[in-house]
Each structure stands twice: as structure tokens, then as C-alpha cells.
Write a protein that holds these residues in place. Structure first.
Motif, PDB file in Angstrom:
ATOM      1  N   PRO A  94      39.034  -3.091  46.632  1.00 52.67           N
ATOM      2  CA  PRO A  94      38.029  -2.918  47.824  1.00 52.67           C
ATOM      3  C   PRO A  94      36.860  -3.384  47.716  1.00 52.67           C
ATOM      4  N   MET A  95      36.240  -3.108  46.482  1.00 52.94           N
ATOM      5  CA  MET A  95      34.852  -3.321  46.219  1.00 52.94           C
ATOM      6  C   MET A  95      34.350  -4.815  45.884  1.00 52.94           C
ATOM      7  N   TYR A  96      35.616  -5.690  45.770  1.00 55.61           N
ATOM      8  CA  TYR A  96      35.058  -6.993  45.404  1.00 55.61           C
ATOM      9  C   TYR A  96      34.166  -7.412  46.567  1.00 55.61           C
ATOM     10  N   PRO A  97      34.462  -7.223  47.812  1.00 54.51           N
ATOM     11  CA  PRO A  97      33.515  -7.798  48.784  1.00 54.51           C
ATOM     12  C   PRO A  97      32.179  -7.288  48.617  1.00 54.51           C
ATOM     13  N   VAL A  98      32.007  -6.199  48.469  1.00 51.49           N
ATOM     14  CA  VAL A  98      30.914  -5.525  48.060  1.00 51.49           C
ATOM     15  C   VAL A  98      29.980  -6.120  46.817  1.00 51.49           C
ATOM     16  N   TYR A  99      30.682  -6.168  45.883  1.00 45.40           N
ATOM     17  CA  TYR A  99      30.129  -6.844  44.495  1.00 45.40           C
ATOM     18  C   TYR A  99      29.703  -8.400  45.054  1.00 45.40           C
ATOM     19  N   GLN A 100      30.523  -8.969  45.796  1.00 42.46           N
ATOM     20  CA  GLN A 100      30.073 -10.388  45.963  1.00 42.46           C
ATOM     21  C   GLN A 100      28.765 -10.366  47.025  1.00 42.46           C
ATOM     22  N   GLN A 101      28.625  -9.508  47.909  1.00 41.06           N
ATOM     23  CA  GLN A 101      27.302  -9.489  48.752  1.00 41.06           C
ATOM     24  C   GLN A 101      26.209  -9.163  47.673  1.00 41.06           C
ATOM     25  N   MET A 102      26.492  -8.260  46.720  1.00 38.00           N
ATOM     26  CA  MET A 102      25.448  -7.846  45.835  1.00 38.00           C
ATOM     27  C   MET A 102      25.056  -8.982  44.831  1.00 38.00           C
ATOM     28  N   TRP A 103      26.062  -9.614  44.329  1.00 36.46           N
ATOM     29  CA  TRP A 103      25.660 -10.516  43.326  1.00 36.46           C
ATOM     30  C   TRP A 103      25.907 -11.968  43.694  1.00 36.46           C
ATOM     31  N   HIS A 104      26.489 -12.162  44.785  1.00 38.86           N
ATOM     32  CA  HIS A 104      26.239 -13.705  45.293  1.00 38.86           C
ATOM     33  C   HIS A 104      27.290 -14.539  44.610  1.00 38.86           C
ATOM     34  N   TYR A 105      28.638 -14.198  44.329  1.00 42.11           N
ATOM     35  CA  TYR A 105      29.548 -14.941  43.547  1.00 42.11           C
ATOM     36  C   TYR A 105      30.735 -15.381  44.498  1.00 42.11           C
ATOM     37  N   SER A 106      31.363 -16.489  44.007  1.00 41.52           N
ATOM     38  CA  SER A 106      32.506 -17.054  45.156  1.00 41.52           C
ATOM     39  C   SER A 106      33.832 -16.081  44.844  1.00 41.52           C
ATOM     40  N   ALA A 107      34.932 -16.714  45.782  1.00 44.50           N
ATOM     41  CA  ALA A 107      36.093 -16.045  45.769  1.00 44.50           C
ATOM     42  C   ALA A 107      36.973 -16.409  44.566  1.00 44.50           C
ATOM     43  N   LEU A 108      36.626 -17.353  43.756  1.00 46.03           N
ATOM     44  CA  LEU A 108      37.097 -17.790  42.399  1.00 46.03           C
ATOM     45  C   LEU A 108      36.932 -16.926  41.309  1.00 46.03           C
ATOM     46  N   VAL A 109      35.588 -16.352  41.504  1.00 48.33           N
ATOM     47  CA  VAL A 109      35.027 -15.389  40.458  1.00 48.33           C
ATOM     48  C   VAL A 109      35.622 -14.137  40.924  1.00 48.33           C
ATOM     49  N   SER A 110      35.873 -13.832  41.895  1.00 49.17           N
ATOM     50  CA  SER A 110      36.668 -12.579  42.360  1.00 49.17           C
ATOM     51  C   SER A 110      37.902 -12.687  41.527  1.00 49.17           C
ATOM     52  N   THR A 111      38.734 -13.609  41.823  1.00 46.34           N
ATOM     53  CA  THR A 111      40.022 -13.660  41.350  1.00 46.34           C
ATOM     54  C   THR A 111      40.016 -13.656  39.700  1.00 46.34           C
ATOM     55  N   GLY A 112      38.854 -14.470  39.293  1.00 49.67           N
ATOM     56  CA  GLY A 112      38.754 -14.218  37.779  1.00 49.67           C
ATOM     57  C   GLY A 112      38.506 -12.960  37.078  1.00 49.67           C
ATOM     58  N   VAL A 113      37.524 -12.120  37.906  1.00 49.68           N
ATOM     59  CA  VAL A 113      37.426 -10.909  37.351  1.00 49.68           C
ATOM     60  C   VAL A 113      38.781 -10.090  37.508  1.00 49.68           C
ATOM     61  N   TYR A 114      39.533 -10.274  38.650  1.00 48.03           N
ATOM     62  CA  TYR A 114      40.652  -9.328  38.865  1.00 48.03           C
ATOM     63  C   TYR A 114      41.897  -9.815  37.525  1.00 48.03           C
TER      64      TYR A 114
END
Length: 433
Positions: free
Chosen positions: A43-63
Motif C-alpha cells: 500500500p505504500m508504493y503509491p506514497v513512495y511514488q509521490q515522494m520520489w517520482h518514479y514510474s510503475a515499472l520501478v514499482s514492480t522492480g522494487v517489488y
């Protein structure tokens, strides 16, 4: 490597050891906490995205970094507890998990997220095979409780982690830190508890020699393993989609932006899976492997309809239905394969199962992230769902073709009587070093 016998109990009595029952439930809680920690960032990935401005691809990479690190650890050390003992591996795993949790709590950038997920994956990789094998070692006589609690703790931990994290992100102070500090305290307690669990295997001196990347399945298990692979892939790939992109799907397809929605969608699948595993604990293996895939395929089909019609309630109801099928599908496969496995190869078989599982959890999620960039989230979701349905259909056809109360999918290689048709493995008693 043989397990220790009753005679070993008298060789070196220990005053400060937990009973088999207490150790069993402590390890079930530990497994749930490990999976809780694994799903807490979702649930924090959208929050992290807003904080550090990265793409959906980076989100799946972190996951996926977590699952890939876990997989590599399984390849090298998945059966390590068969050779040096369960307790040393478990203590190391929980300490490493504690380090990863603290890294999450202090994360300052995307690089911190990758580091924390990798450390977390190493810990879970060390612990997964050892905990699952120890639960089966310690389960009561005439019981299937080890495989059952593996499934319940895993799915329940994922679900509770996602919803708890979502609630804290939405309503608590320090939304990206509080859950990790609470987990750090819990893992500190678990470390102290693991120090007191009984050891169930005798070290064989091959500790370092066992640290080489290999995955093997003993011959008595091979036919059943190959038959179950499509179902294992389908269930874990579906879980990966919900964990990696569930929050994004809520925002894009259903226009629900609260961080809590990302946790709720994971609960709909994984929480239902955990509850169903308990309710369906008396199902035979054949019943689990028939009803589970049918329910999961139906749920995914209706979920795709919900996504196409933008009906969030239909999507959630379908996710619950898919979760009802998820639990029996995986627990049925796990019960069968661990039941067929010789005691000295049990962690090895569990390792092979989880190598397939975590490959399925990570690689499809990364591919989905790439497809989202190219084709958009809706088209990716539909394609992903159709593949899950096709894989479950293949597994169901394979199990129906082999179904026989005397063979239990293992053909002539299954020694009579087979798991699922008679009382399961005898209890393995503990020994104190």
C-alpha cells in the motif's frame, strides 16, 4: 540426512526448550510475520511514488527485487537446514529480516527500497524451507497441520500485512515508518523464541558443501511435481499481480485513490485464501486439487468482467472467490508433494516448490510492469488473467488424467499407501543438542 529418533531425547536433556507444540505455533507466527513484512510495502508504493517520482515499472522492480533475492537464496541455501540443523538457519534468517525491516524504516530514496527488499528476500529465502520443513517435523501425529499452517500463515500474513499497512498509511502518524518499527519489535521477540525451539535434525557436516545452486526433486515426487507446476505458477502469479499492481489497478480502473484500497484488494485474495485453507482442511487432496482450480478460474474470470465494467464491488467479490480457490489449490499441491517426499529430502522438495512459486511471484509481475508501459494497465490485466486461467486449466486437466485413489498423481513411483488416502506421515520428535 535422517531425523533424530526418540532415543535422542535422552542424550542431552535441556531445561530451557519449548515443547513441540509451543515451537510449532511460534514458527507459524514467525512465518506469518515474514509474509506480513513482505506485503507491508504494497500500500505504500503509491506514497513512495509521490515522494520520489518514479514510474510503475520501478514499482514492480522494487517489488520483484524481494522475490528474486529470495529465489537466489533458495537456490543456494534452501536445503541448508537439512545439513546444519533447523535452528541455526532460522536464527540467522530472523536477524537478517530484522535488518531489512530497519532499512525500510529509515528509507530515504528508491535505492533504500531496493536494498531493503533484497535483504528482506534473503531472510525469507533462508526461512521459508526451514520453517515449512520444521512445521512438518513438529506437527502432531496423524496430522496434516504442518502443510495447512504453512498455507494459512503465508496467505494470512500477506493479507494482514497489506491491510494493516494500508490502515497505518491512511490514518497513523509516520505512515512509511511506523509499521516497520512495530515489525522490528516483533522480530526481536521471535529471535528470542527461536533460540528455545527444539532441533529436529542432526547436522551431517555438509553445511558448506550444500551451499551450491541446485534444485532437485527426488524421483518419487517428480511426476506429481511436474503435474502441479502449472497450478503453482498460476496461483502465485495471480498473487504477484495483486501485490505489485493492486493499488494501481484501484486508482486507474476503479478511480479509488486511498492507500487502504491497495491493502483491501490483497486481503480479498490472500485473506480469503487463509480462511479457506482452514475451512477446507478436511478436504482430501483430490478434492482440493479439483475444487481449488475451478473456484480460482471462476473468480479470475469474474474479476476480469468487473475490471471491464469498472465495477469495483464485482471485482472485490470475484477476488474473494478467487481467494477461495487459491488456498486449496496451493495447499493441496503442498500436502501431496511433502507427503511423497522422503523425510531426509523434505526441505529440498519444499525448496523446489518455493523456487517455482517465487519465480512465478516475481517474473510475471516485472513483465506486467513492462506491459503496462507499452499497452496500458487494463490490457495488461486482461492478458495476465487469461494466462492464469489457462495455466489452472492445464493443471486441472493433468490432475484429472492422473487421479486415482491408489496413485495420488505419482504413478507407479508412489509407495502404497499414498498421502491423501491414509493417515499422513508419522510425527518426528525433537531432539535437544
Amino acid at each position: 540426512m535422517p531425523n533424530l529418533s526418540d532415543d535422542a531425547l535422552t542424550e542431552s536433556p535441556a531445561r530451557y526448550r519449548l515443547s513441540n507444540t509451543s515451537a510449532f505455533w511460534l514458527l507459524a507466527v514467525a512465518l506469518a510475520l515474514l509474509l506480513f513484512a513482505s506485503s507491508a510495502p504494497s500500500p505504500m508504493y503509491p506514497v513512495y511514488q509521490q515522494m520520489w517520482h518514479y514510474s510503475a515499472l520501478v514499482s514492480t522492480g522494487v517489488y520483484a527485487a524481494n522475490a528474486i533475492a529470495l529465489l537466489v537464496t533458495l537456490l543456494f541455501a534452501g536445503s541448508l537446514s537439512d545439513h546444519i540443523g533447523r535452528r541455526p538457519v532460522l536464527i540467522t534468517a530472523v536477524l537478517v529480516e530484522l535488518a531489512g525491516t530497519l532499512a525500510f524504516a529509515e528509507a530515504r530514496s528508491v535505492a533504500w527500497l531496493f536494498t531493503a527488499r533484497i535483504v528482506q528476500g534473503i531472510a525469507t529465502g533462508l526461512a521459508t524451507g526451514a520453517i515449512t520443513a520444521t512445521l512438518i517435523d513438529l506437527q502432531p501425529a496423524e496430522s496434516r497441520l504442518g502443510a495447512l499452517m504453512t498455507n494459512v500463515a503465508s496467505a494470512g500474513g500477506l493479507a494482514i500485512g497489506a491491510i494493516s499497512s494500508g490502515l497505518l498509511v491512511a490514518y497513523a502518524p509516520a505512515p512509511t515508518r511506523l509499521v516497520y518499527w512495530l515489525l522490528a519489535a516483533a522480530f526481536t521477540i521471535i529471535v528470542l523464541g527461536v533460540l528455545l525451539i527444539p532441533e529436529t535434525v542432526r547436522p551431517d557436516g555438509r553445511g558448506m558443501a550444500s551451499l551450491k545452486p541446485r534444485v532437485s526433486v527426488p524421483q518419487p515426487v517428480l511426476t506429481a511435481f511436474l503435474t502441479m507446476v502449472p497450478s503453482i505458477v498460476a496461483t502465485w502469479a495471480l498473487g504477484g499481480l495483486y501485490l505489485a499492481l493492486g493499488g494501481a489497478l484501484m486508482r486507474v480502473q476503479f478511480h479509488v485513490s486511498t492507500p487502504l484500497a491497495g491493502g483491501l484488494v490483497v486481503v480479498a485474495l490472500q485473506g480469503t485464501s487463509a480462511v479457506t485453507a482452514l475451512l477446507a482442511r478436511d478436504w482430501t487432496i483430490d478434492q482440493a486439487l479439483l475444487r481449488g482450480p475451478v473456484l480460482l478460474m471462476t473468480g479470475v474470470s469474474v474479476a476480469l468482467l468487473g475490471a471491464a465494467t469498472h465495477s469495483v464491488w464485482l471485482f472485490f467479490a470475484a477476488s474473494i472467490l478467487a481467494g477461495i480457490g487459491f488456498g486449496p489449490s496451493f495447499s493441496g499441491a503442498l500436502r501431496m508433494l511433502t507427503g511423497l517426499a522422503p523425510a531426509e529430502n523434505r526441505a529440498e522438495v519444499v525448496t523446489a516448490i518455493y523456487v517455482v512459486s517465487y519465480l512465478s511471484l516475481s517474473i510475471p509481475a516485472v513483465i506486467a510492469g513492462l506491459c503496462v508501459q507499452r499497452f496500458g494497465l487494463p490490457a495488461t490485466t486482461y492478458g495476465y488473467g487469461f494466462i492464469v486461467i489457462a495455466l489452472e486449466a492445464i493443471a486441472l486437466a493433468g490432475s484429472l488424467r492422473h487421479r486415482n485413489p491408489h496413485t495420488a498423481l505419482a504413478g507407479h513411483l508412489c509407495p502404497a499407501p499414498c498421502p491423501g488416502t491414509v493417515a499422513p506421515m508419522p510425527r518426528v520428535v525433537s531432539a535437544h543438542p
